[in-house]
Scaffold this active site. Structure first.
Site, PDB file in Angstrom:
ATOM      1  N   HIS A 359       0.822  -1.209   0.000  1.00 25.49           N
ATOM      2  CA  HIS A 359       0.000   0.000   0.000  1.00 25.49           C
ATOM      3  C   HIS A 359       0.857   1.260   0.000  1.00 25.49           C
ATOM      4  CE1 HIS A 359      -0.572  -2.084   4.106  1.00 25.49           C
ATOM      5  NE2 HIS A 359       0.633  -1.549   4.094  1.00 25.49           N
ATOM      6  N   ALA A 376       4.544   0.709   3.848  1.00 28.26           N
ATOM      7  CA  ALA A 376       3.604   1.742   3.426  1.00 28.26           C
ATOM      8  C   ALA A 376       4.281   3.103   3.411  1.00 28.26           C
ATOM      9  CB  ALA A 376       2.406   1.760   4.371  1.00 28.26           C
ATOM     10  N   SER A 401       7.792   1.919   7.118  1.00 28.19           N
ATOM     11  CA  SER A 401       6.818   2.884   6.625  1.00 28.19           C
ATOM     12  C   SER A 401       7.434   4.271   6.498  1.00 28.19           C
ATOM     13  CB  SER A 401       5.620   2.946   7.579  1.00 28.19           C
ATOM     14  OG  SER A 401       4.952   1.703   7.621  1.00 28.19           O
ATOM     15  N   ARG A 436      17.026   9.377  10.612  1.00 22.09           N
ATOM     16  CA  ARG A 436      15.925  10.258  11.002  1.00 22.09           C
ATOM     17  C   ARG A 436      16.322  10.990  12.269  1.00 22.09           C
ATOM     18  NH1 ARG A 436      12.372   5.016  12.690  1.00 22.09           N
ATOM     19  NH2 ARG A 436      13.178   4.740  14.803  1.00 22.09           N
TER      20      ARG A 436
END
EC number: 2.7.7.23
Length: 453
Positions: A359, A376, A401, A436
């Site tokens: 997705h 995702a 994700s 991150r």
């Protein structure tokens, strides 16, 4: 032996288009392409296309067809004038000439074979194709004796009330003994209000001339405007879908499905409503396509499921599931037993077997190994404003994700990309990549509220 002349010089004014009439599309081929496809089945020695309006465009569209000859009809002065243009090309030719119209796309190969066989068997000077039509208005009526020997062709405007009751009409498709035709063609006169040279006048001067009926009058439908083009498309679709169902394909709602003639469907394929199959597409046995899907110029393997998705110029291997709402385009290759889920876009990408992008992902210019899992929100940032770059992902690698993979980039085998990471450097095998900002939590923090007083 047989030579074929195809009349394709007209502009098609009633189409109201800059495109030559014979190049308008019908179910995966141009009108002229349909005629050539049927003509090829009689194995002609020569094929001559008579061109005129935008002739260079017509020639260019037929570059892939081997062995075609072209002759120019600079002025379109009627069907007889068109055939006169082939006289220099057929000097010394002694056999049969089939004359076809480039705007009559529904003519079946077996009908042409019947016309040619009848012509040869009876050694006719000419043999013309006729049809019994429900509404003969506008057609020339064909009058024959009891042996189908032509007595006269009478134009609609010249018919008596009794002759107008005759529903046997001239289809405008002929087979000639060329030496006989070549002798009378130069003598053709334009003795009519339109000042045009009609091939029917030549037919009336030859002997013997025999008529042969087409089995289905819809085959002779000529395309002169968009309404007739739409009607021809409906007829063609009914043919294609009837053949598919007879061959073991299930069409859940045939009226809402469209299938080009160039599409190949294997047994036990199921096509759901509102699905459109176009171009050079093949669907493997047991696959289920739709509802609401468009497949174009793609090869789909066995037992594939595609729902509410658009797939173009792609290859999907056996057992893969696609959709809903996926978009595969631009030379995508998907391996077997893969899962391409909702709102996933693939472009110029190759996925290995058992790879999942379930997705919300975009993979462009990407190659993956086997057993890869795309989380995702994963995207490949493949364009730097000047050119595209590739991303390579190894076997069994997983992206978390909301990952961004900035190409050019190589992720090794068994790599894990942490959720929310933006990866800009290559990652070796068996590594965890985290890119991150560290989360900061400040206890007791809240925004100051305005004084309600």
């Amino acid at each position: 032996m047989v030579a074929i002349a195809i009349l394709a010089a007209g502009k098609g004014t009633r189409m109201k288009s800059g495109l030559p009439k014979v190049l308008h599309s019908l179910g995966g081929r141009s009108l002229l392409g349909w005629v050539l496809n049927s003509a090829a089945e009689v194995e002609p020695e020569r094929q001559i296309v008579i061109v005129g309006y935008r002739s260079e465009m017509v020639r260019e569209s037929l570059q892939a067809v081997p062995g075609l000859e072209f002759v120019e009809q600079a002025e379109q002065l009627g069907t007889g004038h068109a055939v006169q243009q082939v006289i220099p090309l057929l000097q010394g030719y002694e056999d049969s000439l089939l004359v076809l119209n480039g705007d009559v796309p529904l003519l079946r190969p077996q009908t042409l074979k019947l016309l040619l066989d009848t012509h040869r068997r009876h050694n006719n000077a000419a043999t013309l194709l006729t049809a019994h039509v429900p509404d003969p208005k506008g057609y020339g009526r064909v009058i024959c004796d009891g042996n189908n020997i032509l007595k006269q062709i009478i134009e609609d405007r010249d018919c008596t009330p009794a002759q107008k009751q005759n529903h046997r009409v001239n289809a405008g498709i002929y087979c000639f003994r060329w030496p006989d035709l070549a002798e009378v063609l130069p003598k053709l006169q334009a003795n009519n209000n339109q000042q045009e040279y009609y091939l029917t006048d030549v037919v009336n001067d030859l002997s013997p001339v025999m008529a042969v009926d087409v089995e289905d009058y819809e085959e002779i439908l000529g395309i002169n405007d968009r309404k007739q083009l739409a009607l021809a498309y409906q007829i063609l679709q009914n043919r294609i879908k009837d053949q598919a169902m007879a061959a073991g394909v299930t069409l859940i709602d045939p009226d809402s499905i469209t299938i080009d003639d160039t599409v190949k469907l294997e047994v036990d394929v199921v096509i759901e409503p509102q699905t459109h199959l176009r171009g050079h597409t093949t669907i493997g046995t047991g696959s289920r396509i739709g509802p609401g899907s468009l497949i174009e110029n793609s090869q789909i393997g066995a037992n594939v499921t595609i729902s509410y998705s658009v797939v173009s110029d792609s290859v999907i291997q056996a057992g893969t599931r696609v959709g809903p709402y996926a978009h595969l385009r631009g030379h995508v290759e998907v391996g077997s037993q893969c899962r391409i889920g909702n709102f996933v876009e693939l472009k110029n990408t190759k996925l290995g077997d058992r790879t999942n992008a379930a997705h919300l992902a975009y993979l462009g210019d990407t190659t993956t190994g086997t057993g890869v899992n795309i989380g995702a929100g994963t995207i490949t940032a493949n364009y730097d404003g000047v050119k595209k770059h590739r991303t390579q992902i190894g076997d069994r690698t997983k992206t978390g994700s909301n990952s961004v993979l900035v190409a050019p980039l190589i992720l090794g085998n068994d790599v894990t990309v942490a959720a929310g990471s933006t990866i800009t450097e290559n990652v070796p095998d068996d590594c965890l990549a985290v890119a991150r900002s560290r989360q900061v939590v400040k206890p007791g923090w809240r925004l100051k509220q305005p004084d309600p007083t």
